[in-house]
Enzyme design. Structure first.
Site, PDB file in Angstrom:
ATOM      1  N   LYS A  11      38.351  45.796  32.898  1.00 55.18           N
ATOM      2  CA  LYS A  11      36.929  45.466  33.797  1.00 55.18           C
ATOM      3  C   LYS A  11      35.422  46.251  32.748  1.00 55.18           C
ATOM      4  O   LYS A  11      35.563  46.517  32.244  1.00 55.18           O
ATOM      5  CB  LYS A  11      36.306  46.115  34.732  1.00 55.18           C
ATOM      6  CG  LYS A  11      37.383  45.564  36.086  1.00 55.18           C
ATOM      7  CD  LYS A  11      37.393  46.215  37.742  1.00 55.18           C
ATOM      8  CE  LYS A  11      37.755  45.363  38.642  1.00 55.18           C
ATOM      9  NZ  LYS A  11      37.692  46.076  39.945  1.00 55.18           N
ATOM     10  N   TYR A  51      36.843  36.599  42.703  1.00 51.80           N
ATOM     11  CA  TYR A  51      36.124  37.433  43.965  1.00 51.80           C
ATOM     12  C   TYR A  51      36.629  36.664  45.953  1.00 51.80           C
ATOM     13  O   TYR A  51      35.541  37.850  46.908  1.00 51.80           O
ATOM     14  CB  TYR A  51      35.758  38.067  43.593  1.00 51.80           C
ATOM     15  CG  TYR A  51      36.354  38.900  43.003  1.00 51.80           C
ATOM     16  CD1 TYR A  51      37.416  40.505  43.118  1.00 51.80           C
ATOM     17  CD2 TYR A  51      35.445  39.646  41.608  1.00 51.80           C
ATOM     18  CE1 TYR A  51      38.174  41.613  42.581  1.00 51.80           C
ATOM     19  CE2 TYR A  51      36.293  40.563  40.487  1.00 51.80           C
ATOM     20  CZ  TYR A  51      37.209  41.864  41.591  1.00 51.80           C
ATOM     21  OH  TYR A  51      38.388  42.573  40.150  1.00 51.80           O
ATOM     22  N   THR A  93      41.469  52.359  44.601  1.00 51.42           N
ATOM     23  CA  THR A  93      40.087  51.823  44.387  1.00 51.42           C
ATOM     24  C   THR A  93      39.534  52.901  44.156  1.00 51.42           C
ATOM     25  O   THR A  93      38.688  52.806  43.213  1.00 51.42           O
ATOM     26  CB  THR A  93      39.862  51.183  45.467  1.00 51.42           C
ATOM     27  OG1 THR A  93      41.323  49.822  45.543  1.00 51.42           O
ATOM     28  CG2 THR A  93      39.144  49.749  45.116  1.00 51.42           C
ATOM     29  N   ASN A 114      35.595  50.426  38.334  1.00 45.75           N
ATOM     30  CA  ASN A 114      36.700  50.814  38.562  1.00 45.75           C
ATOM     31  C   ASN A 114      37.941  50.340  37.194  1.00 45.75           C
ATOM     32  O   ASN A 114      38.537  50.787  37.483  1.00 45.75           O
ATOM     33  CB  ASN A 114      37.099  51.476  39.608  1.00 45.75           C
ATOM     34  CG  ASN A 114      37.707  49.294  40.409  1.00 45.75           C
ATOM     35  OD1 ASN A 114      37.282  48.807  39.629  1.00 45.75           O
ATOM     36  ND2 ASN A 114      38.626  49.825  41.690  1.00 45.75           N
ATOM     37  N   HIS A 117      41.641  45.930  37.260  1.00 42.34           N
ATOM     38  CA  HIS A 117      42.132  44.660  38.503  1.00 42.34           C
ATOM     39  C   HIS A 117      43.796  44.859  38.087  1.00 42.34           C
ATOM     40  O   HIS A 117      43.969  44.668  37.259  1.00 42.34           O
ATOM     41  CB  HIS A 117      40.793  43.717  38.634  1.00 42.34           C
ATOM     42  CG  HIS A 117      42.020  42.609  39.144  1.00 42.34           C
ATOM     43  ND1 HIS A 117      41.986  42.583  41.240  1.00 42.34           N
ATOM     44  CD2 HIS A 117      43.169  41.639  39.519  1.00 42.34           C
ATOM     45  CE1 HIS A 117      41.948  41.850  41.640  1.00 42.34           C
ATOM     46  NE2 HIS A 117      43.685  40.890  40.296  1.00 42.34           N
ATOM     47  N   GLU A 128      46.224  33.942  40.640  1.00 37.81           N
ATOM     48  CA  GLU A 128      45.549  35.069  39.116  1.00 37.81           C
ATOM     49  C   GLU A 128      45.918  34.366  38.180  1.00 37.81           C
ATOM     50  O   GLU A 128      45.269  34.120  37.430  1.00 37.81           O
ATOM     51  CB  GLU A 128      45.281  36.178  39.959  1.00 37.81           C
ATOM     52  CG  GLU A 128      45.269  36.422  41.141  1.00 37.81           C
ATOM     53  CD  GLU A 128      44.808  37.933  41.993  1.00 37.81           C
ATOM     54  OE1 GLU A 128      44.395  38.470  42.685  1.00 37.81           O
ATOM     55  OE2 GLU A 128      44.998  38.697  40.518  1.00 37.81           O
TER      56      GLU A 128
END
Ligand code: ADP
Ligand code: MG
Length: 140
Positions: A11, A51, A93, A114, A117, A128
């Site tokens: 991320k 998302y 998470t 965080n 993913h 995905e």
């Protein structure tokens, strides 16, 4: 043991802090192999669609904003029980709840930022992977 493929994102909080290599090392040391990878800047539309399962959640707009705040690395990982293994290596998470040694415990900035993913099921992994990669981009 079953060889699986799962989908992973490094991320924007992690790319910003130059942590791509450290995160991939944890994935590789954990038994997973990168079989497709690219660094991209998600569009708002891509982040919203990716998302969309969370669109009723209060954090959805912030999450989309965060995920488009800088480049990400999207990748396909392969290995024994890759979906679960990747989730184990990522940690919970919320980094405050993640086990020591996990990617999120070591590197995450916050519950939102965080660092990684990972697909939560084999079914979602396929969806995905297909969202970001053509078959000709995956080299097993
Ligand atoms: P995971 O990424 O572990 O599968 P979720 O699918 O529940 O977690 O949430 C997707 C992402 O949304 C999380 O990784 C995190 O970046 C963000 N997120 C989840 N819950 C919250 C929350 N309560 N507040 C802010 N951001 C959140
Ligand atoms: Mg999830």
């Amino acid at each position: 043991m079953t060889t699986e493929r799962t989908f992973s994102i490094i991320k924007p909080d992690a790319t910003r802090r130059n942590l791509i290599g450290k995160i991939i090392t944890k994935l590789e040391d954990g038994g997973l192999r990168v079989i497709a990878q690219k660094k991209i800047h998600l569009t708002k539309e891509q982040a919203e669609q990716f998302y969309s399962v969370h669109k009723e959640r209060p954090f959805y707009n912030d999450l989309v904003q965060f995920m488009t705040s800088g480049p990400v690395v999207v990748q396909v990982l392969e290995g024994d029980n890759a979906v679960l293994r990747n989730r184990e290596l990522m940690g919970a998470t919320n980094p405050a709840d993640a086990e020591p040694g996990t990617i999120r415990r070591e590197y995450a900035e916050s519950l939102e930022a965080n660092s990684v993913h990972g697909s939560d099921s084999l079914e979602n992994a396929k969806i995905e992977i297909d969202f970001f990669f053509g078959a000709d981009e995956i080299v097993g």
